[in-house]
Design a protein around this motif. Structure first.
Motif, PDB file in Angstrom:
ATOM      1  N   ARG A   1       0.818  -1.216   0.000  1.00 54.82           N
ATOM      2  CA  ARG A   1       0.000   0.000   0.000  1.00 54.82           C
ATOM      3  C   ARG A   1       0.851   1.265   0.000  1.00 54.82           C
ATOM      4  NH1 ARG A   1      -5.437  -1.081   3.353  1.00 54.82           N
ATOM      5  NH2 ARG A   1      -5.722  -3.240   2.721  1.00 54.82           N
ATOM      6  N   TYR A   2       2.145   1.111   0.221  1.00 55.29           N
ATOM      7  CA  TYR A   2       3.033   2.273   0.214  1.00 55.29           C
ATOM      8  C   TYR A   2       3.184   2.804  -1.201  1.00 55.29           C
ATOM      9  CZ  TYR A   2       4.631   1.682   5.019  1.00 55.29           C
ATOM     10  OH  TYR A   2       4.696   1.615   6.384  1.00 55.29           O
ATOM     11  N   PRO A   3       3.425   4.100  -1.346  1.00 58.30           N
ATOM     12  CA  PRO A   3       3.702   4.641  -2.680  1.00 58.30           C
ATOM     13  C   PRO A   3       4.977   4.016  -3.247  1.00 58.30           C
ATOM     14  CG  PRO A   3       3.280   6.412  -1.100  1.00 58.30           C
ATOM     15  CD  PRO A   3       3.379   5.133  -0.322  1.00 58.30           C
ATOM     16  N   ALA A   4       4.996   3.847  -4.549  1.00 54.25           N
ATOM     17  CA  ALA A   4       6.128   3.191  -5.216  1.00 54.25           C
ATOM     18  C   ALA A   4       7.451   3.900  -4.940  1.00 54.25           C
ATOM     19  CB  ALA A   4       5.876   3.119  -6.719  1.00 54.25           C
ATOM     20  N   VAL A   5       7.401   5.165  -4.633  1.00 52.55           N
ATOM     21  CA  VAL A   5       8.626   5.931  -4.392  1.00 52.55           C
ATOM     22  C   VAL A   5       9.316   5.515  -3.098  1.00 52.55           C
ATOM     23  CG1 VAL A   5       9.518   8.265  -4.015  1.00 52.55           C
ATOM     24  CG2 VAL A   5       7.714   7.883  -5.676  1.00 52.55           C
ATOM     25  N   ILE A   6       8.535   5.206  -2.062  1.00 50.10           N
ATOM     26  CA  ILE A   6       9.157   4.881  -0.775  1.00 50.10           C
ATOM     27  C   ILE A   6       9.129   3.398  -0.434  1.00 50.10           C
ATOM     28  CG2 ILE A   6       8.711   7.173   0.192  1.00 50.10           C
ATOM     29  CD1 ILE A   6       6.473   5.824   1.852  1.00 50.10           C
ATOM     30  N   ALA A   7       8.355   2.611  -1.155  1.00 48.07           N
ATOM     31  CA  ALA A   7       8.238   1.185  -0.841  1.00 48.07           C
ATOM     32  C   ALA A   7       9.584   0.452  -0.815  1.00 48.07           C
ATOM     33  CB  ALA A   7       7.279   0.510  -1.805  1.00 48.07           C
ATOM     34  N   PRO A   8      10.478   0.675  -1.776  1.00 48.76           N
ATOM     35  CA  PRO A   8      11.768  -0.030  -1.712  1.00 48.76           C
ATOM     36  C   PRO A   8      12.549   0.277  -0.440  1.00 48.76           C
ATOM     37  CG  PRO A   8      11.428   0.847  -3.898  1.00 48.76           C
ATOM     38  CD  PRO A   8      10.336   1.414  -3.037  1.00 48.76           C
TER      39      PRO A   8
ATOM     40  N   SER B   1      16.635 -12.079  -0.930  1.00 48.36           N
ATOM     41  CA  SER B   1      17.024 -12.794  -2.148  1.00 48.36           C
ATOM     42  C   SER B   1      16.064 -12.517  -3.307  1.00 48.36           C
ATOM     43  CB  SER B   1      17.129 -14.301  -1.886  1.00 48.36           C
ATOM     44  OG  SER B   1      15.865 -14.842  -1.611  1.00 48.36           O
ATOM     45  N   HIS B   2      14.833 -12.120  -3.014  1.00 55.42           N
ATOM     46  CA  HIS B   2      13.840 -11.835  -4.053  1.00 55.42           C
ATOM     47  C   HIS B   2      13.514 -10.344  -4.143  1.00 55.42           C
ATOM     48  CE1 HIS B   2      12.977 -16.040  -4.823  1.00 55.42           C
ATOM     49  NE2 HIS B   2      13.007 -16.233  -3.518  1.00 55.42           N
ATOM     50  N   TYR B   3      14.372  -9.520  -3.593  1.00 53.33           N
ATOM     51  CA  TYR B   3      14.115  -8.080  -3.479  1.00 53.33           C
ATOM     52  C   TYR B   3      13.731  -7.451  -4.820  1.00 53.33           C
ATOM     53  CZ  TYR B   3      14.901  -3.137  -2.652  1.00 53.33           C
ATOM     54  OH  TYR B   3      14.746  -1.783  -2.575  1.00 53.33           O
ATOM     55  N   ASP B   4      14.515  -7.688  -5.856  1.00 53.25           N
ATOM     56  CA  ASP B   4      14.241  -7.057  -7.156  1.00 53.25           C
ATOM     57  C   ASP B   4      12.856  -7.412  -7.681  1.00 53.25           C
ATOM     58  OD1 ASP B   4      16.716  -5.816  -7.186  1.00 53.25           O
ATOM     59  OD2 ASP B   4      17.664  -7.428  -8.321  1.00 53.25           O
ATOM     60  N   GLY B   5      12.480  -8.663  -7.573  1.00 51.22           N
ATOM     61  CA  GLY B   5      11.162  -9.089  -8.048  1.00 51.22           C
ATOM     62  C   GLY B   5      10.028  -8.486  -7.242  1.00 51.22           C
ATOM     63  N   VAL B   6      10.213  -8.394  -5.929  1.00 52.68           N
ATOM     64  CA  VAL B   6       9.171  -7.814  -5.076  1.00 52.68           C
ATOM     65  C   VAL B   6       8.998  -6.339  -5.406  1.00 52.68           C
ATOM     66  CG1 VAL B   6       8.545  -7.256  -2.697  1.00 52.68           C
ATOM     67  CG2 VAL B   6       9.557  -9.476  -3.218  1.00 52.68           C
TER      68      VAL B   6
ATOM     69  N   ARG C   1       9.773  -4.883  -8.178  1.00 54.44           N
ATOM     70  CA  ARG C   1       9.310  -4.755  -9.569  1.00 54.44           C
ATOM     71  C   ARG C   1       7.782  -4.759  -9.664  1.00 54.44           C
ATOM     72  NH1 ARG C   1      11.591  -9.100 -11.857  1.00 54.44           N
ATOM     73  NH2 ARG C   1      13.598  -8.098 -11.645  1.00 54.44           N
ATOM     74  N   TRP C   2       7.120  -5.357  -8.689  1.00 51.18           N
ATOM     75  CA  TRP C   2       5.660  -5.396  -8.689  1.00 51.18           C
ATOM     76  C   TRP C   2       5.070  -3.992  -8.794  1.00 51.18           C
ATOM     77  CZ3 TRP C   2       2.001  -3.227  -5.505  1.00 51.18           C
ATOM     78  CH2 TRP C   2       0.690  -3.645  -5.733  1.00 51.18           C
ATOM     79  N   PHE C   3       5.751  -3.000  -8.241  1.00 47.80           N
ATOM     80  CA  PHE C   3       5.223  -1.637  -8.252  1.00 47.80           C
ATOM     81  C   PHE C   3       5.165  -1.036  -9.649  1.00 47.80           C
ATOM     82  CE2 PHE C   3       6.127  -2.101  -3.812  1.00 47.80           C
ATOM     83  CZ  PHE C   3       5.049  -1.453  -3.230  1.00 47.80           C
ATOM     84  N   THR C   4       5.936  -1.558 -10.581  1.00 49.00           N
ATOM     85  CA  THR C   4       5.866  -1.063 -11.952  1.00 49.00           C
ATOM     86  C   THR C   4       5.039  -1.967 -12.850  1.00 49.00           C
ATOM     87  OG1 THR C   4       7.963  -2.146 -12.492  1.00 49.00           O
ATOM     88  CG2 THR C   4       8.056   0.169 -11.851  1.00 49.00           C
ATOM     89  N   SER C   5       5.036  -3.269 -12.593  1.00 55.53           N
ATOM     90  CA  SER C   5       4.324  -4.196 -13.480  1.00 55.53           C
ATOM     91  C   SER C   5       2.947  -4.603 -12.959  1.00 55.53           C
ATOM     92  CB  SER C   5       5.157  -5.462 -13.691  1.00 55.53           C
ATOM     93  OG  SER C   5       5.198  -6.219 -12.499  1.00 55.53           O
TER      94      SER C   5
END
Length: 71
Positions: free
Chosen positions: A10-17, A44-49, A51-55
Motif C-alpha cells: 500500500r506504500y507509494p512506489a517511491v518509498i516502498a523499496p 534474495s527476491h528483493y528485485d522481483g518484489v 518490480r511489482w510496483f511497476t508491473s
C-alpha cells in the motif's frame, strides 16, 4: 513488524523499496528464526518484489493453472 510487511504493497512506489530494505535489515537483526528466514527470503527476491510496483503482475494465473494439473 508483521503489520508493516502486510501493508508494504500500500506504500507509494517511491518509498516502498526503502521500507522493504528497512524491514529486511530489522528482520536480519532479530533472534527469532522465522523472522530471519523471511528477511533472507525477501532479500534474495528483493528485485522481483520491488518490480511489482511497476508491473503489478503476480504469479496468480500460473498458480491457478498449476492447481488444475495438481487436482
Amino acid at each position: 513488524m508483521r503489520l508493516i510487511l502486510q501493508e508494504f504493497y500500500r506504500y507509494p512506489a517511491v518509498i516502498a523499496p526503502m521500507v522493504l530494505k528497512d524491514w529486511i535489515q530489522w528482520g536480519l537483526k532479530r533472534k527469532l528464526a522465522p523472522m530471519v528466514e523471511v528477511a533472507r527470503m525477501l532479500q534474495s527476491h528483493y528485485d522481483g518484489v520491488v518490480r511489482w510496483f511497476t508491473s503489478k503482475l503476480t504469479n496468480g494465473l500460473l498458480e491457478g493453472v498449476n492447481s488444475l494439473f495438481q487436482g
